[in-house]
Enzyme design. Structure first.
Site, PDB file in Angstrom:
ATOM      1  N   THR A  37       0.841  -1.210   0.000  1.00 47.50           N
ATOM      2  CA  THR A  37       0.000   0.000   0.000  1.00 47.50           C
ATOM      3  C   THR A  37       0.865   1.245   0.000  1.00 47.50           C
ATOM      4  O   THR A  37       1.871   1.299   0.708  1.00 47.50           O
ATOM      5  CB  THR A  37      -0.869   0.057   1.267  1.00 47.50           C
ATOM      6  OG1 THR A  37      -1.635  -1.129   1.322  1.00 47.50           O
ATOM      7  CG2 THR A  37      -1.778   1.271   1.262  1.00 47.50           C
ATOM      8  N   THR A  52      -0.511   2.476   7.436  1.00 45.34           N
ATOM      9  CA  THR A  52      -0.295   1.252   6.671  1.00 45.34           C
ATOM     10  C   THR A  52      -0.184   0.086   7.650  1.00 45.34           C
ATOM     11  O   THR A  52       0.257   0.267   8.780  1.00 45.34           O
ATOM     12  CB  THR A  52       0.977   1.367   5.806  1.00 45.34           C
ATOM     13  OG1 THR A  52       1.108   0.197   5.000  1.00 45.34           O
ATOM     14  CG2 THR A  52       2.229   1.542   6.648  1.00 45.34           C
ATOM     15  N   GLY A  53      -0.631  -1.088   7.212  1.00 46.93           N
ATOM     16  CA  GLY A  53      -0.579  -2.255   8.086  1.00 46.93           C
ATOM     17  C   GLY A  53      -1.786  -3.147   7.871  1.00 46.93           C
ATOM     18  O   GLY A  53      -2.187  -3.373   6.728  1.00 46.93           O
ATOM     19  N   GLY A  91      -5.294  -3.680   7.499  1.00 46.58           N
ATOM     20  CA  GLY A  91      -6.433  -2.833   7.185  1.00 46.58           C
ATOM     21  C   GLY A  91      -7.711  -3.223   7.895  1.00 46.58           C
ATOM     22  O   GLY A  91      -8.567  -2.376   8.170  1.00 46.58           O
ATOM     23  N   ARG A 126     -13.362  -8.625   0.055  1.00 46.71           N
ATOM     24  CA  ARG A 126     -12.803  -7.886   1.192  1.00 46.71           C
ATOM     25  C   ARG A 126     -12.212  -6.552   0.738  1.00 46.71           C
ATOM     26  O   ARG A 126     -11.479  -6.480  -0.248  1.00 46.71           O
ATOM     27  CB  ARG A 126     -11.739  -8.743   1.863  1.00 46.71           C
ATOM     28  CG  ARG A 126     -11.084  -8.092   3.089  1.00 46.71           C
ATOM     29  CD  ARG A 126      -9.792  -7.395   2.753  1.00 46.71           C
ATOM     30  NE  ARG A 126      -9.021  -7.077   3.952  1.00 46.71           N
ATOM     31  CZ  ARG A 126      -7.926  -6.339   3.954  1.00 46.71           C
ATOM     32  NH1 ARG A 126      -7.461  -5.834   2.829  1.00 46.71           N
ATOM     33  NH2 ARG A 126      -7.277  -6.093   5.064  1.00 46.71           N
ATOM     34  N   VAL A 127     -12.548  -5.504   1.460  1.00 44.61           N
ATOM     35  CA  VAL A 127     -11.954  -4.181   1.236  1.00 44.61           C
ATOM     36  C   VAL A 127     -11.252  -3.780   2.524  1.00 44.61           C
ATOM     37  O   VAL A 127     -11.795  -3.978   3.615  1.00 44.61           O
ATOM     38  CB  VAL A 127     -13.045  -3.155   0.865  1.00 44.61           C
ATOM     39  CG1 VAL A 127     -12.467  -1.748   0.804  1.00 44.61           C
ATOM     40  CG2 VAL A 127     -13.693  -3.523  -0.463  1.00 44.61           C
ATOM     41  N   GLY A 128     -10.057  -3.222   2.417  1.00 45.16           N
ATOM     42  CA  GLY A 128      -9.311  -2.812   3.603  1.00 45.16           C
ATOM     43  C   GLY A 128      -9.552  -1.366   3.962  1.00 45.16           C
ATOM     44  O   GLY A 128     -10.570  -0.764   3.594  1.00 45.16           O
ATOM     45  N   ASP A 129      -8.611  -0.794   4.657  1.00 44.94           N
ATOM     46  CA  ASP A 129      -8.762   0.566   5.172  1.00 44.94           C
ATOM     47  C   ASP A 129      -8.515   1.640   4.117  1.00 44.94           C
ATOM     48  O   ASP A 129      -8.958   2.778   4.285  1.00 44.94           O
ATOM     49  CB  ASP A 129      -7.771   0.791   6.314  1.00 44.94           C
ATOM     50  CG  ASP A 129      -6.344   0.746   5.802  1.00 44.94           C
ATOM     51  OD1 ASP A 129      -5.954  -0.284   5.237  1.00 44.94           O
ATOM     52  OD2 ASP A 129      -5.633   1.762   5.924  1.00 44.94           O
TER      53      ASP A 129
END
Lengths: 186, 137
Positions: free
Chosen positions: B1, B52-53, B55, B29-32
């Site tokens: 990211t 970052t990390g 999500g 799935r959607v992250g942050d």
């Protein structure tokens, strides 16, 4: 230590930083939205660390999908896409959401249709590398994965899974150990 | 990211993120990254932050928003970044991730947890262009 203009980004993706810095220009008169879009776009094209752009981080079906967002700090206007399929230019599509809609976030196949209507090209995001990663994961009994409280046991078996019905049989099978590191992150 | 923030010569600010997410994620799935306040947040009156990390965790605790609000309350960018990670660690002690933060005047800092070290990139005139900064977590 104050100094403007400036660009900062997570990770050592220096080409992206350089691109955004170039767009801002020495006098700092370039558009900040253009700087962020073009900096992140370069990372998408260069597939920074395999964590940005096409051909990286396939899902359980082997498909790469992209998430992106762009935000204007003056207006708090935001454009974003989630689980964007088959379009390489995720942050540029997010910019179109910001510029050409009153919405904030479009997702999945509908985001793809939006992108195509805005002139973006639909492409396969799979690469040989992503196929190999997916194949290797399947050969390793689909480990690791993100399922819990399902049967068969997701810590040893691939799916398809069903939810565990009995409260007594439920177990939190997800390890407390983080699976995220320098090469697997959001 | 990648999470990026740009500020021009007169304090206009924008931020953005782009990612292909977590490997082997469950389809859909959607992250942050596309969630304002989570992967990135910018406010022209204060500054911006990018995270970052993991999500799935970050989108529950909005570290970028927390960092910007901490700067709004007077914290330096470095302390604001640390504060946003502390908030996450209260609930997820094994969290791995990092936050970069920048005040609207150009001061910047970062914090990280769970990695051995974390590198981020900065460009400004005082640095003479782009420089990579590495911090220990």
């Amino acid at each position: 230590d104050t100094s403007l203009p400036m660009v900062i980004n997570t990770w050592a993706f220096t080409n992206a930083t350089e691109k955004a810095w170039e767009v801002l220009g020495e006098a700092g008169t370039g558009s900040v939205l253009d700087a962020v879009e073009q900096g992140c776009s370069l990372c998408e094209r260069e597939q920074c660390d395999g964590t940005v752009g096409y051909g990286g981080r396939p899902d359980e079906n082997g498909e790469t999908t992209l998430d992106a967002m762009i935000m204007d700090g003056a207006t708090h206007d935001v454009g974003a896409v989630g689980a964007l399929r088959g379009i390489k230019d995720a942050i540029s599509v997010a910019r179109r959401v910001l510029e050409n809609t009153e919405h904030t976030l479009l997702v999945g196949s509908q985001a793809t249709q939006f992108a195509i209507s805005m002139g973006f090209k639909a492409e396969n995001l799979t690469t040989e590398s992503s196929i190999e990663k997916h194949q290797s994961w399947k050969e390793n009994d689909c480990q690791p994965n993100y399922w819990k409280n399902v049967t068969p046991d997701p810590s040893t078996s691939c799916g398809p899974y069903e939810p565990v019905q009995s409260e007594l049989k439920k177990r939190k099978s997800r390890s407390s150990e983080s699976r995220f590191d320098k090469l697997n992150h959001d | 990211t990648i999470g990026m923030i740009a500020i021009d010569g007169i304090g206009r600010i924008a931020g953005g993120t782009s990612t292909n997410g977590a490997i082997n994620k469950i389809p859909g799935r959607v992250g942050d990254s596309p969630i304002p306040g989570s992967g990135c947040y910018v406010d022209a009156k204060v500054g911006g932050a990018a995270a970052t990390g993991d999500g799935d965790v970050m989108m529950r605790l909005l570290p970028a928003l927390v960092a910007v609000n901490s700067m709004r309350a007077g914290m330096t960018p470095t302390f604001a970044a640390q504060q946003s990670l502390e908030r996450i660690l209260e609930y997820y002690p094994d969290f791995s991730g990092a936050v970069v933060a920048v005040a609207i005047d150009g001061r910047y800092g970062a914090a990280c947890r769970g990695f051995s070290s974390f590198s981020y990139s900065v460009a400004n005139d005082k640095l003479g262009g782009v420089k990579v900064i590495e911090i220990k977590c």
